[in-house]
Design a protein around this motif. Structure first.
Motif, PDB file in Angstrom:
ATOM      1  N   TYR A   1       1.838  -0.754   5.026  1.00 44.60           N
ATOM      2  CA  TYR A   1       1.382   0.192   3.582  1.00 44.60           C
ATOM      3  C   TYR A   1       2.726   0.120   2.964  1.00 44.60           C
ATOM      4  CZ  TYR A   1      -0.818   2.990   0.216  1.00 44.60           C
ATOM      5  OH  TYR A   1      -1.275   3.539  -0.865  1.00 44.60           O
TER       6      TYR A   1
ATOM      7  N   LYS B   1       0.415   7.588  -0.261  1.00 41.50           N
ATOM      8  CA  LYS B   1      -0.330   6.924   0.844  1.00 41.50           C
ATOM      9  C   LYS B   1      -1.881   7.046   0.645  1.00 41.50           C
ATOM     10  CE  LYS B   1      -0.687   5.292   5.515  1.00 41.50           C
ATOM     11  NZ  LYS B   1      -0.159   5.223   6.752  1.00 41.50           N
ATOM     12  N   ARG B   2      -2.664   5.959   0.402  1.00 38.89           N
ATOM     13  CA  ARG B   2      -4.192   6.186   0.387  1.00 38.89           C
ATOM     14  C   ARG B   2      -4.698   5.200   1.570  1.00 38.89           C
ATOM     15  NH1 ARG B   2      -3.392   5.662  -5.399  1.00 38.89           N
ATOM     16  NH2 ARG B   2      -4.115   7.328  -6.553  1.00 38.89           N
TER      17      ARG B   2
ATOM     18  N   HIS C   1      -7.460   3.428   1.690  1.00 34.18           N
ATOM     19  CA  HIS C   1      -8.200   2.015   1.404  1.00 34.18           C
ATOM     20  C   HIS C   1      -7.171   0.993   0.766  1.00 34.18           C
ATOM     21  CE1 HIS C   1     -11.545   3.393   3.663  1.00 34.18           C
ATOM     22  NE2 HIS C   1     -11.740   4.426   2.994  1.00 34.18           N
ATOM     23  N   TRP C   2      -7.018  -0.012   1.043  1.00 35.84           N
ATOM     24  CA  TRP C   2      -5.879  -0.927   0.347  1.00 35.84           C
ATOM     25  C   TRP C   2      -5.913  -2.363   0.799  1.00 35.84           C
ATOM     26  CZ3 TRP C   2      -0.950  -3.217   1.930  1.00 35.84           C
ATOM     27  CH2 TRP C   2      -0.902  -3.167   3.226  1.00 35.84           C
TER      28      TRP C   2
ATOM     29  N   ASN D   1      -3.826  -5.823   1.151  1.00 34.44           N
ATOM     30  CA  ASN D   1      -2.642  -6.381   1.186  1.00 34.44           C
ATOM     31  C   ASN D   1      -3.066  -7.806   0.654  1.00 34.44           C
ATOM     32  OD1 ASN D   1      -0.116  -7.803   1.868  1.00 34.44           O
ATOM     33  ND2 ASN D   1       0.114  -6.284   3.222  1.00 34.44           N
TER      34      ASN D   1
ATOM     35  N   HIS E   1      -0.924  -3.626  -7.914  1.00 35.48           N
ATOM     36  CA  HIS E   1       0.447  -3.138  -7.546  1.00 35.48           C
ATOM     37  C   HIS E   1       1.476  -4.290  -7.184  1.00 35.48           C
ATOM     38  CE1 HIS E   1      -1.064   1.092  -7.411  1.00 35.48           C
ATOM     39  NE2 HIS E   1      -1.845   0.416  -6.410  1.00 35.48           N
TER      40      HIS E   1
ATOM     41  N   THR F   1       2.186  -1.219 -11.941  1.00 35.60           N
ATOM     42  CA  THR F   1       0.972  -1.099 -11.392  1.00 35.60           C
ATOM     43  C   THR F   1       0.079  -1.621 -12.718  1.00 35.60           C
ATOM     44  OG1 THR F   1       1.084   0.371 -10.079  1.00 35.60           O
ATOM     45  CG2 THR F   1      -1.026   0.301 -10.661  1.00 35.60           C
TER      46      THR F   1
ATOM     47  N   TRP G   1      -0.029  -5.652  -3.901  1.00 35.52           N
ATOM     48  CA  TRP G   1      -1.407  -5.247  -3.390  1.00 35.52           C
ATOM     49  C   TRP G   1      -2.343  -4.467  -4.139  1.00 35.52           C
ATOM     50  CZ3 TRP G   1      -0.880   0.226  -2.776  1.00 35.52           C
ATOM     51  CH2 TRP G   1       0.228   0.990  -3.315  1.00 35.52           C
TER      52      TRP G   1
ATOM     53  N   GLU H   1      -5.527  -1.698  -4.662  1.00 38.81           N
ATOM     54  CA  GLU H   1      -6.225  -0.353  -4.180  1.00 38.81           C
ATOM     55  C   GLU H   1      -7.391  -0.242  -5.202  1.00 38.81           C
ATOM     56  OE1 GLU H   1      -3.390   3.096  -2.582  1.00 38.81           O
ATOM     57  OE2 GLU H   1      -3.033   2.543  -4.552  1.00 38.81           O
TER      58      GLU H   1
END
Length: 415
Positions: A40, A46-47, A49-50, A52, A129, A157, A210, A212
Motif C-alpha cells: 500500500y 490507509k484504506r 480496499h485498493w 495496484n 492516484h 489524485t 493505484w 481506490e
C-alpha cells in the motif's frame, strides 16, 4: 560538523572506463518480473480496499504535438511497446531504455476491467492516484480529458468516476512532457547530459499508480502536527464533500513500534482517547499522561489512529516529537529533539538506484538502505534534491531515522 558520506555506484567493464557496465541489485530480477512494489503506497492514510496498477502498460514516444486519443477511440494506437510501471523509460527496469527529450511526448495506456458490482456510481467514487509523474502530466479516461498536473515530485489524485464505461471498463491514457534541465521546472539533480554533480535525467511515472473506491463523502487529506510541549496532537481533516456539520470520529490508540506492513486493525484496541472533528477545522487532542511516549531514533514510538466519516474509514499514525534549535547550557545554539540537545549524525542520501534511478526496485530495498545506516550508527538521513515515495518516510518513522528534506531545485542554468 556532520559527516556526509557519498558512495558512487559505478562499475566499469573490462573494456575500460568508457564502457559502463549496467549494475544490478539483489532485487532487480524480482522487480523486472513485476513482483515488487505491491505494498500500500500511502501508509499514513490507509484504506482497506485498493487496486495496484503497477505492471506492464503500453507506451509511445513521439515528437508529434497532436493528441492521439482520437486514434484511441478508433481502437488504433501506434504503440512502441510495453513499459514496466513505475519505472521511468530511461532506466533498465522499465525495459525501454530510451531518453525522453524535451520536444517529445511520452504516452501511457492501460485498460482496467473492474469486477461486476464492485462500484455503485450513485453512491461511490473511483479515485485514480499517482505517486509522482515527472514532469507535466495530462490524464484521459475513455478518450476524454480529465486532469492536468505540473510537478514531477508530488502525488496527485483524480476522480474518474464520471468517465468510466457502463460496464466498468477504465481506459486510461496519460501524456507526459519533461523539459528536464532545459526549463525552469523543478528537476533536482537531473541533466540530459549527465556529468559532474548531475545525474541521468528521467521522466514519466516513477512512483506507484493505484485506484481506490470510496463513498460519495470521503476523507480527502489529513494534516497532523504534534504539540510536544502541551502533549497534544493537532489534527486537520479535509473532506471531498461540501462543508457540513457531520463530525469525523477520531480514535487514538496506544503507541507501538510498527512493522513494515504498517497499520492493521490488530493494533486498534483499547483506545486511549477519542474526539469529534469538524471537516476542515484544526482540533487539538490531548494525549493522556499515562500514554505519553516520545518518539526518538532509539525508541520510535508511533500512535495509530482511525478516522470515520460516514461510510469512509482510514487509518493513520503520528509521533509525539519536536525538532528545533535552542540555546544549550553552554550558550551555543544546538539542535534539540524533544527539548533536549541531540547530536544528529547523518549521511547524504541521494536516493538513486542502479537499476531504477529514482525508483527503488522494491520496498525491501528501501528498508535495507535505512537499516544499513542505522547499523553503521547514523540517526539522520538528508534526502538530497528529491522527494521520496511515502513508504520511505514511513520506514524512517518506524525505524527511528530523522530526515532532513531538500527541496528539488529548478530555475535557470547554474553559473
Amino acid at each position: 560538523m556532520y559527516p556526509f558520506l557519498y558512495f558512487p555506484l559505478i562499475l566499469y567493464s573490462e573494456g575500460g572506463p568508457d564502457i559502463l557496465k549496467k549494475l544490478k541489485t539483489i532485487w532487480t530480477e524480482a522487480a523486472a518480473q513485476g513482483e515488487t512494489l505491491k505494498e500500500y503506497p500511502r501508509p499514513g492514510m490507509k484504506r482497506k480496499h485498493w487496486i495496484n496498477l503497477n505492471g506492464m502498460w503500453d507506451y509511445l514516444i513521439t515528437d508529434k504535438r497532436i493528441l492521439p486519443h482520437q486514434f484511441y477511440e478508433n481502437e488504433y494506437f501506434p504503440f512502441d511497446g510495453q513499459i514496466l510501471v513505475p519505472f521511468s523509460p530511461e532506466v533498465p527496469l522499465s525495459q525501454v531504455n530510451r531518453q525522453l527529450l524535451p520536444n517529445e511526448v511520452l504516452w501511457y495506456s492501460r485498460v482496467v476491467q473492474l469486477p461486476e458490482g464492485c462500484l455503485d456510481v450513485n453512491s461511490q467514487r473511483l479515485l485514480l492516484h499517482f505517486g509522482a509523474v515527472d514532469q507535466i502530466c495530462s490524464v484521459y479516461i475513455g478518450g476524454k480529458f480529465v486532469a492536468y498536473h505540473k510537478g514531477g515530485y508530488l502525488p496527485f489524485t483524480v476522480d474518474i468516476t464520471d468517465f468510466i464505461a457502463e460496464d466498468l471498463t477504465v481506459s486510461i491514457l496519460i501524456s507526459v512532457h519533461d523539459f528536464s534541465d532545459t526549463s525552469y521546472h523543478a528537476r533536482g539533480k537531473q541533466q540530459l547530459e549527465r556529468g559532474g554533480m548531475f545525474y541521468t535525467a528521467q521522466s514519466g511515472i516513477w512512483q506507484t499508480v493505484w485506484m481506490e473506491i470510496v463513498p460519495d463523502k470521503y476523507i480527502k487529506d489529513i494534516r497532523t502536527t504534534p504539540d510536544y510541549d502541551k502533549k497534544k496532537i493537532r489534527m486537520r481533516v479535509r473532506t471531498a464533500s461540501a462543508p457540513d456539520q457531520n463530525a469525523i470520529t477520531c480514535r487514538i490508540y496506544p503507541p507501538v513500534f510498527l512493522e513494515s506492513e504498517g497499520l492493521t486493525d490488530d493494533l486498534l484496541h483499547e483506545e486511549i482517547t477519542s474526539a469529534a472533528l469538524l471537516p476542515g477545522k484544526e482540533s487539538a487532542i490531548p494525549i493522556p499522561e499515562s500514554a505519553q511516549k516520545s518518539w526518538t531514533p532509539e525508541e520510535p514510538w508511533l500512535y495509530p489512529y482511525s478516522l470515520e466519516y460516514g461510510e469512509d474509514r482510514v487509518l493513520g499514525y503520528f509521533a509525539l516529537r519536536k525538532c528545533n534549535v535552542q540555546t544549550a547550557a553552554d550558550g551555543y545554539p544546538r539542535f534539540f529533539l524533544n527539548d533536549q540537545p541531540y547530536f544528529q549524525n547523518g549521511v547524504l542520501d541521494q536516493g538513486y538506484w542502479p537499476d531504477g534511478l529514482y525508483t527503488a526496485p522494491s520496498d525491501e530495498a528501501l528498508i535495507h538502505d535505512i537499516c544499513a545506516m542505522k547499523t553503521l550508527g547514523f540517526n539522520m538521513l538528508r534526502k538530497h534534491g528529491k522527494v521520496e515515495a511515502d513508504r520511505w518516510y514511513f520506514h524512517c518513522d518506524r525505524m527511528g531515522m530523522l530526515v532532513w528534506q531538500d527541496m528539488p531545485n529548478g530555475g535557470s542554468d547554474y553559473q
